[in-house]
Every structure is written in structure tokens, then in C-alpha cells.
Scaffold this motif. Structure first.
Motif, short mmCIF file in Angstrom:
data_model
loop_
_atom_site.label_atom_id
_atom_site.label_comp_id
_atom_site.label_asym_id
_atom_site.label_seq_id
_atom_site.Cartn_x
_atom_site.Cartn_y
_atom_site.Cartn_z
N GLN A 1 63.80 71.27 -87.20
CA GLN A 1 63.63 71.36 -88.64
C GLN A 1 62.60 70.34 -89.14
O GLN A 1 61.80 70.63 -90.01
CB GLN A 1 64.97 71.11 -89.34
N ILE A 2 62.59 69.14 -88.56
CA ILE A 2 61.71 68.06 -89.02
C ILE A 2 60.36 68.08 -88.30
O ILE A 2 59.32 67.98 -88.93
CB ILE A 2 62.39 66.69 -88.83
N HIS A 3 60.39 68.20 -86.97
CA HIS A 3 59.17 68.02 -86.16
C HIS A 3 58.62 69.30 -85.55
O HIS A 3 57.56 69.28 -84.93
CB HIS A 3 59.44 67.02 -85.03
N LEU B 1 68.32 76.33 -86.32
CA LEU B 1 67.40 75.34 -85.76
C LEU B 1 68.14 74.03 -85.49
O LEU B 1 69.14 73.73 -86.12
CB LEU B 1 66.27 75.04 -86.74
N SER B 2 67.60 73.27 -84.55
CA SER B 2 68.11 71.91 -84.36
C SER B 2 67.54 71.02 -85.45
O SER B 2 66.56 71.38 -86.12
CB SER B 2 67.71 71.37 -82.99
N LEU C 1 68.25 66.86 -81.05
CA LEU C 1 68.07 68.16 -80.39
C LEU C 1 69.39 68.92 -80.30
O LEU C 1 69.42 70.14 -80.30
CB LEU C 1 67.48 67.97 -78.99
N LEU C 2 70.50 68.18 -80.23
CA LEU C 2 71.82 68.80 -80.11
C LEU C 2 72.41 69.20 -81.45
O LEU C 2 73.17 70.17 -81.54
CB LEU C 2 72.78 67.84 -79.40
N ARG C 3 72.10 68.46 -82.49
CA ARG C 3 72.67 68.72 -83.81
C ARG C 3 71.97 69.88 -84.49
O ARG C 3 70.76 70.02 -84.42
CB ARG C 3 72.51 67.49 -84.71
N GLY C 4 72.73 70.68 -85.20
CA GLY C 4 72.15 71.77 -85.96
C GLY C 4 71.64 71.28 -87.30
O GLY C 4 72.18 70.32 -87.88
N SER C 5 70.64 71.92 -87.81
CA SER C 5 70.08 71.56 -89.11
C SER C 5 71.02 72.03 -90.22
O SER C 5 71.63 73.09 -90.12
CB SER C 5 68.71 72.23 -89.28
#
Length: 96
Positions: free
Chosen positions: A61-63, A56-57, A46-50
């Protein structure tokens, strides 16, 4: 010199997980550390950027968008007290 991206990702996860372990309740049984892994992965993503879409986080991006109202997040290893109704406890017993 340049660092391998995988090595950096592993170090970032280790730092995040250790920080989470440092915040658990003092009575938390540390042999249950593996139960904290899913939450550590969730909060880090949730903290990391895509990389594909920086707006987006990684989680989004994935879920898709994370719904905090549906599944709230508490700090890992938080001590929980459950209120006991007066009809199920003794007169001078603790309420939780």
C-alpha cells in the motif's frame, strides 16, 4: 474492554521482533540488535494487511509491490560463510 490500536500495534511489533531475536545465530552480538529493526519492520509490514485495501499488504500500500527477486530476505542474524578460492587460502585451511 477495547484496546487502543496503538498499544496493540506496539505489542505486535515487540512479539515479532523478539521472535526474530530468538532466531539469530548463537554467536550474533546482541549489542547490534538495532541493526535488525529495518528488517523487522519490513517483514511485519509484508505480513500485515492494509486497512485501506485488505487485498494488499501494508508494504504494498505504501511502497508498491515488494520484489523478492531483487532483494531476497533471509532470517535475521543468519551466519554467513564466504568461500575462499584455493589460490588465496592455505592447503589445509577451512574453505569458508
Amino acid at each position: 474492554h477495547r484496546r487502543n490500536a496503538a498499544e496493540r500495534a506496539i505489542q505486535t511489533f515487540k512479539n515479532h521482533f523478539i521472535a526474530g531475536l530468538c532466531s539469530v545465530d548463537k554467536d550474533f552480538p546482541l549489542h547490534l540488535w538495532d541493526r535488525l529493526l529495518p528488517q523487522a519492520e519490513l517483514t511485519l509490514n509484508l505480513l500485515r494487511g492494509s486497512r485501506l485495501n485488505p487485498k494488499l499488504s501494508t508494504w504494498a500500500q505504501i511502497h508498491g509491490t515488494y520484489d523478492f527477486n531483487r532483494t531476497p530476505i533471509a532470517p535475521p542474524g543468519t551466519r554467513v560463510l564466504i568461500h575462499e578460492k584455493p589460490t588465496t587460502r592455505d592447503s589445509w585451511a577451512p574453505h569458508a
